[in-house]
Design a protein around this motif. Structure first.
Motif, PDB file in Angstrom:
ATOM      1  N   GLU A  59      -3.660  25.499  -3.656  1.00 47.24           N
ATOM      2  CA  GLU A  59      -3.683  24.750  -2.391  1.00 47.24           C
ATOM      3  C   GLU A  59      -2.534  25.194  -1.494  1.00 47.24           C
ATOM      4  O   GLU A  59      -2.707  25.323  -0.282  1.00 47.24           O
ATOM      5  N   ASN A  60      -1.373  25.441  -2.071  1.00 50.68           N
ATOM      6  CA  ASN A  60      -0.219  25.906  -1.310  1.00 50.68           C
ATOM      7  C   ASN A  60      -0.505  27.262  -0.672  1.00 50.68           C
ATOM      8  O   ASN A  60      -0.168  27.490   0.486  1.00 50.68           O
ATOM      9  N   GLN A  61      -1.141  28.150  -1.417  1.00 43.90           N
ATOM     10  CA  GLN A  61      -1.506  29.455  -0.867  1.00 43.90           C
ATOM     11  C   GLN A  61      -2.492  29.294   0.291  1.00 43.90           C
ATOM     12  O   GLN A  61      -2.384  29.976   1.312  1.00 43.90           O
ATOM     13  N   GLN A  62      -3.464  28.393   0.131  1.00 44.65           N
ATOM     14  CA  GLN A  62      -4.433  28.150   1.202  1.00 44.65           C
ATOM     15  C   GLN A  62      -3.749  27.579   2.436  1.00 44.65           C
ATOM     16  O   GLN A  62      -4.034  27.986   3.567  1.00 44.65           O
ATOM     17  N   ILE A  63      -2.827  26.634   2.231  1.00 45.40           N
ATOM     18  CA  ILE A  63      -2.094  26.047   3.355  1.00 45.40           C
ATOM     19  C   ILE A  63      -1.241  27.113   4.043  1.00 45.40           C
ATOM     20  O   ILE A  63      -1.194  27.180   5.277  1.00 45.40           O
ATOM     21  N   ASN A  64      -0.571  27.948   3.256  1.00 44.44           N
ATOM     22  CA  ASN A  64       0.236  29.026   3.842  1.00 44.44           C
ATOM     23  C   ASN A  64      -0.631  29.994   4.638  1.00 44.44           C
ATOM     24  O   ASN A  64      -0.230  30.449   5.708  1.00 44.44           O
ATOM     25  N   ALA A  65      -1.822  30.299   4.135  1.00 48.69           N
ATOM     26  CA  ALA A  65      -2.733  31.187   4.859  1.00 48.69           C
ATOM     27  C   ALA A  65      -3.172  30.539   6.171  1.00 48.69           C
ATOM     28  O   ALA A  65      -3.210  31.198   7.219  1.00 48.69           O
ATOM     29  N   LYS A  66      -3.504  29.228   6.117  1.00 45.98           N
ATOM     30  CA  LYS A  66      -3.893  28.520   7.349  1.00 45.98           C
ATOM     31  C   LYS A  66      -2.737  28.492   8.339  1.00 45.98           C
ATOM     32  O   LYS A  66      -2.935  28.686   9.543  1.00 45.98           O
ATOM     33  N   LEU A  67      -1.530  28.241   7.840  1.00 49.58           N
ATOM     34  CA  LEU A  67      -0.352  28.206   8.696  1.00 49.58           C
ATOM     35  C   LEU A  67      -0.126  29.563   9.347  1.00 49.58           C
ATOM     36  O   LEU A  67       0.163  29.644  10.543  1.00 49.58           O
ATOM     37  N   LEU A  68      -0.282  30.613   8.584  1.00 53.04           N
ATOM     38  CA  LEU A  68      -0.130  31.963   9.127  1.00 53.04           C
ATOM     39  C   LEU A  68      -1.176  32.208  10.211  1.00 53.04           C
ATOM     40  O   LEU A  68      -0.861  32.731  11.285  1.00 53.04           O
TER      41      LEU A  68
END
Length: 170
Positions: A59-68
């Motif tokens: 989930e953290n990776q997905q959030i970081n990707a969305k943030l990017l």
């Protein structure tokens, strides 16, 4: 003591020892089973926590990707906005008439429309305007810069006016 009574006593002691040994073995087995349950429970807890950690990492990776992606989208929206325009000949204007500056020198971001003289801000922000108008036929010049605000949540149309009065000294 007679040999028979000694034998009976020994037999009795062996039986008691056997009973005690069986009780100890039974208690030991119970304790081992309890420990197994505890370890199994802890193993399951560790496995569960490892799975939860893996989910949180994903989930953290997905959030970081969305943030990017949001950062990239935001930065792509940031446009440099500037315009310089003028009038290259004498012109007369009526009161409350929009002055159109058809001679466009710079129009970064294409926010100024030279056809209707209207600057449309591409995004919320602070914009600075400089205007120089000279009147040769009278001593007075009036400039009215109007800011139009369209509220997104309602159909209200507000007009804020800033009137600049310049009196030329002769």
């Amino acid at each position: 003591m007679s040999p028979k009574s000694t034998e009976s006593t020994l037999e009795n002691i062996f039986q008691q020892e056997s009973v005690l040994r069986n009780q100890l073995i039974h208690e030991f087995i119970k304790d081992v089973e309890k420990l197994k349950k505890k370890f199994n429970s802890r193993d399951q807890l560790i496995l569960s926590l490892q799975q939860e950690l893996a989910t949180v990492r994903e989930e953290n990776q997905q959030i970081n990707a969305k943030l990017l992606n949001l950062n990239v989208a935001y930065e792509s929206r940031l446009t440099e906005v500037a315009f310089t325009a003028g009038i290259t000949s004498n012109a007369a204007f009526r009161r409350d008439e929009t002055v159109i500056f058809p001679h466009v020198i710079t129009n970064k971001g294409n926010a100024y429309n030279p056809n209707d003289g209207i600057f449309t801000a591409p995004e919320n922000g602070t914009y600075s305007f400089y205007c120089s108008i000279t009147s040769f036929e009278t001593n007075n010049s009036w400039v009215k810069i109007t800011k139009m605000v369209f509220l997104k949540l309602s159909s209200v149309h507000m007009e804020v006016q800033m009137i600049m009065i310049h009196r030329l000294l002769t």
